[in-house]
Enzyme design. Structure first.
Site, PDB file in Angstrom:
ATOM      1  N   GLY A 185       0.573  -1.900  10.849  1.00 34.60           N
ATOM      2  CA  GLY A 185      -0.103  -1.591  12.113  1.00 34.60           C
ATOM      3  C   GLY A 185      -0.595  -2.862  12.790  1.00 34.60           C
ATOM      4  O   GLY A 185      -1.058  -3.775  12.115  1.00 34.60           O
ATOM      5  N   ARG A 230       7.612  -0.781  11.206  1.00 32.46           N
ATOM      6  CA  ARG A 230       7.704  -0.266   9.830  1.00 32.46           C
ATOM      7  C   ARG A 230       9.185  -0.413   9.454  1.00 32.46           C
ATOM      8  O   ARG A 230      10.057  -0.133  10.270  1.00 32.46           O
ATOM      9  CB  ARG A 230       7.284   1.196   9.756  1.00 32.46           C
ATOM     10  CG  ARG A 230       6.015   1.507  10.541  1.00 32.46           C
ATOM     11  CD  ARG A 230       4.757   1.443   9.709  1.00 32.46           C
ATOM     12  NE  ARG A 230       3.588   1.750  10.542  1.00 32.46           N
ATOM     13  CZ  ARG A 230       2.350   1.430  10.239  1.00 32.46           C
ATOM     14  NH1 ARG A 230       2.071   0.788   9.116  1.00 32.46           N
ATOM     15  NH2 ARG A 230       1.351   1.743  11.019  1.00 32.46           N
ATOM     16  N   ASP A 234      -2.000  -3.486   3.269  1.00 33.44           N
ATOM     17  CA  ASP A 234      -1.612  -3.314   1.867  1.00 33.44           C
ATOM     18  C   ASP A 234      -0.107  -3.070   1.678  1.00 33.44           C
ATOM     19  O   ASP A 234       0.492  -3.577   0.732  1.00 33.44           O
ATOM     20  CB  ASP A 234      -2.455  -2.231   1.169  1.00 33.44           C
ATOM     21  CG  ASP A 234      -2.353  -0.883   1.851  1.00 33.44           C
ATOM     22  OD1 ASP A 234      -1.878  -0.833   3.010  1.00 33.44           O
ATOM     23  OD2 ASP A 234      -2.756   0.111   1.241  1.00 33.44           O
ATOM     24  N   ASP A 255      -8.328  -1.419   9.335  1.00 37.23           N
ATOM     25  CA  ASP A 255      -8.952  -0.509   8.359  1.00 37.23           C
ATOM     26  C   ASP A 255      -9.930  -1.177   7.393  1.00 37.23           C
ATOM     27  O   ASP A 255     -10.734  -0.501   6.766  1.00 37.23           O
ATOM     28  CB  ASP A 255      -7.870   0.187   7.513  1.00 37.23           C
ATOM     29  CG  ASP A 255      -7.022   1.122   8.344  1.00 37.23           C
ATOM     30  OD1 ASP A 255      -7.496   1.546   9.405  1.00 37.23           O
ATOM     31  OD2 ASP A 255      -5.887   1.423   7.926  1.00 37.23           O
ATOM     32  N   ASP A 259      -9.368  -2.218   4.458  1.00 36.40           N
ATOM     33  CA  ASP A 259      -9.229  -1.543   3.162  1.00 36.40           C
ATOM     34  C   ASP A 259      -8.605  -2.434   2.084  1.00 36.40           C
ATOM     35  O   ASP A 259      -8.062  -1.928   1.104  1.00 36.40           O
ATOM     36  CB  ASP A 259      -8.393  -0.260   3.325  1.00 36.40           C
ATOM     37  CG  ASP A 259      -7.015  -0.543   3.914  1.00 36.40           C
ATOM     38  OD1 ASP A 259      -6.773  -1.678   4.371  1.00 36.40           O
ATOM     39  OD2 ASP A 259      -6.189   0.377   3.927  1.00 36.40           O
TER      40      ASP A 259
HETATM   41  P1  ATP Z   1      -1.722  -1.051   7.956  1.00 38.21           P
HETATM   42  O1  ATP Z   1      -2.778  -1.074   6.884  1.00 38.21           O
HETATM   43  O2  ATP Z   1      -2.229  -1.548   9.260  1.00 38.21           O
HETATM   44  O3  ATP Z   1      -0.984   0.256   8.065  1.00 38.21           O
HETATM   45  P2  ATP Z   1       0.363  -2.061   6.258  1.00 38.21           P
HETATM   46  O4  ATP Z   1       0.834  -3.439   5.991  1.00 38.21           O
HETATM   47  O5  ATP Z   1      -0.272  -1.336   5.123  1.00 38.21           O
HETATM   48  O6  ATP Z   1      -0.600  -2.125   7.526  1.00 38.21           O
HETATM   49  P3  ATP Z   1       2.719  -0.339   6.063  1.00 38.21           P
HETATM   50  O7  ATP Z   1       3.474   0.347   7.136  1.00 38.21           O
HETATM   51  O8  ATP Z   1       2.173   0.438   4.952  1.00 38.21           O
HETATM   52  O9  ATP Z   1       1.575  -1.181   6.832  1.00 38.21           O
HETATM   53  O10 ATP Z   1       3.668  -1.476   5.440  1.00 38.21           O
HETATM   54  C1  ATP Z   1       4.358  -2.386   6.263  1.00 38.21           C
HETATM   55  C2  ATP Z   1       5.754  -2.580   5.747  1.00 38.21           C
HETATM   56  O11 ATP Z   1       5.704  -3.153   4.438  1.00 38.21           O
HETATM   57  C3  ATP Z   1       6.589  -1.316   5.574  1.00 38.21           C
HETATM   58  O12 ATP Z   1       7.162  -0.887   6.785  1.00 38.21           O
HETATM   59  C4  ATP Z   1       7.644  -1.762   4.571  1.00 38.21           C
HETATM   60  O13 ATP Z   1       8.663  -2.482   5.198  1.00 38.21           O
HETATM   61  C5  ATP Z   1       6.844  -2.724   3.677  1.00 38.21           C
HETATM   62  N1  ATP Z   1       6.405  -2.004   2.457  1.00 38.21           N
HETATM   63  C6  ATP Z   1       5.374  -1.144   2.335  1.00 38.21           C
HETATM   64  N2  ATP Z   1       5.295  -0.651   1.087  1.00 38.21           N
HETATM   65  C7  ATP Z   1       6.317  -1.206   0.389  1.00 38.21           C
HETATM   66  C8  ATP Z   1       6.794  -1.101  -0.944  1.00 38.21           C
HETATM   67  N3  ATP Z   1       6.201  -0.294  -1.841  1.00 38.21           N
HETATM   68  N4  ATP Z   1       7.868  -1.840  -1.310  1.00 38.21           N
HETATM   69  C9  ATP Z   1       8.479  -2.652  -0.417  1.00 38.21           C
HETATM   70  N5  ATP Z   1       8.086  -2.781   0.856  1.00 38.21           N
HETATM   71  C10 ATP Z   1       7.021  -2.084   1.275  1.00 38.21           C
END
Ligand code: ATP
Length: 327
Positions: free
Chosen positions: A15, A76, A107, A132, A134
């Protein structure tokens, strides 16, 4: 063997969060200051797979410190969750001669980074960019303070109408798995309660709020609700209250995506600048697979495995303060 990084890849992922641009600027300029090339990767891990990459110079990050969102775009990327996707990403890195990565995100972004680092032995440093807040091991994440201020300003406005019409308002904010935004915006705006994922069930929290007298001496009430699709969000809780107490005039406001936008606060710009510089310094110190965090105003290195563990709790004294101050 000489340890040298000549070129880094830089991306924003997950995000968007206000202050990501300030971090992009700081990483870019610190790398160039140290004689390291910067390759900007567009649309997060997607750009690493498709090769949407361009070298950045100092002037490419001019005038962005105050801009919300991310000039690198974000996306994503499901493909990156697969070993094949990460293989393609690694091949892009080889082709582009990228020796290390700086990833700005939450995360999920760091979970993906950890996988890639494990499979291909790549140095990766993370910068926490998410509204967040978090992530474990850091007092704050880039974007959190701005989002908190945005919510506070909205709730201040809702208070005007809530008190004029003597209504109960449920205001839904972001934070599906984390109540930092809900709890602290409730404190900042003088709301009567916050319903957060870290404490009991939402229904129990609503029950406790009703049991405490709902409005007490006041003519209006505002409850901040961390989004929760399982209970139908703030609307679900409002429906429950209406069934139990038809005498109240209950309204719902969902703040939605406006919480992500806007110019970052001074706090977020400074945090992003410090963390961006620290990310390059960490690579120069041969650190890898860590997130930059901030603890008591000191920058710290947090291993990805700790940063993404899912148990950062809200501050208990803030929970207590909200209860006391709502009387
Ligand atoms: P926010 O907290 O703002 O949502 P975020 O980094 O947690 O940010 P996510 O959409 O959960 O956002 O993750 C971003 C990208 O990281 C995903 O679109 C994917 O490409 C990669 N990703 C997330 N989880 C995994 C995983 N378990 N293994 C490999 N790649 C991952």
């Amino acid at each position: 063997m000489e340890y040298s990084i000549k070129c880094i890849g830089l991306l924003t992922s997950g995000g968007d969060a206000p202050g990501m641009n300030a971090a992009v600027r700081a990483v870019t300029r610190t790398a160039i200051f140290n004689g390291i090339k910067v390759k900007a990767i567009y649309r997060g891990y997607k750009g690493l797979i498709t090769g949407e990459i361009r070298e950045f110079q100092t002037q490419d990050v001019s005038g962005i410190i105050g801009r919300g969102g991310t000039i690198l775009k974000t996306a994503r990327c499901e493909e990156f969750r697969t070993p094949e996707g990460r293989r393609t990403a690694y091949e892009t890195m080889l082709r582009e001669q990228i020796d290390a990565l700086i990833v700005i995100g939450g995360d999920g972004t760091f979970t993906g980074a950890r996988e890639l680092a494990k499979e291909y032995n790549i140095p990766i440093v993370g910068v926490p960019g998410t509204i967040d807040n978090d992530l474990w091991g850091t007092d704050s994440t880039i974007g959190y303070d701005t989002a908190l201020n945005t919510i506070m300003e909205c709730v201040d406005k809702i208070r005007d109408t809530a008190s004029s019409h003597e209504r109960v308002f449920f205001v839904e904010v972001m934070g599906r798995d984390a109540g930092f935004l809900a709890l602290n915006s409730a404190l900042a705006a003088g709301a009567e309660a916050a319903i957060i994922p870290e404490r009991k069930t939402p229904e129990e929290q609503l029950e406790a709020f009703i049991g405490n007298g709902l409005r007490k001496s006041k003519n209006s009430s505002i409850v901040i609700v961390a989004e929760n699709p399982e209970i139908g969000g703030a609307q679900g809780l409002a429906n429950t209250l209406k069934e139990k107490h038809p005498e109240y005039d209950v309204r719902v406001t969902i703040l939605g995506h406006l919480q992500r936008g806007g110019s970052p606060t001074a706090y977020d710009r400074i945090l992003a600048s410090r963390m961006g510089v620290a990310a390059i310094n960490a690579l120069l110190e041969e650190q890898r697979n860590i997130m930059i965090g901030i603890k008591n105003d000191e920058l710290v290195y947090v291993p990805f495995s700790k940063a993404i563990k899912d148990d950062k709790d809200v501050n208990p004294d803030s929970v207590q303060a909200l209860q006391i101050l709502a009387i």
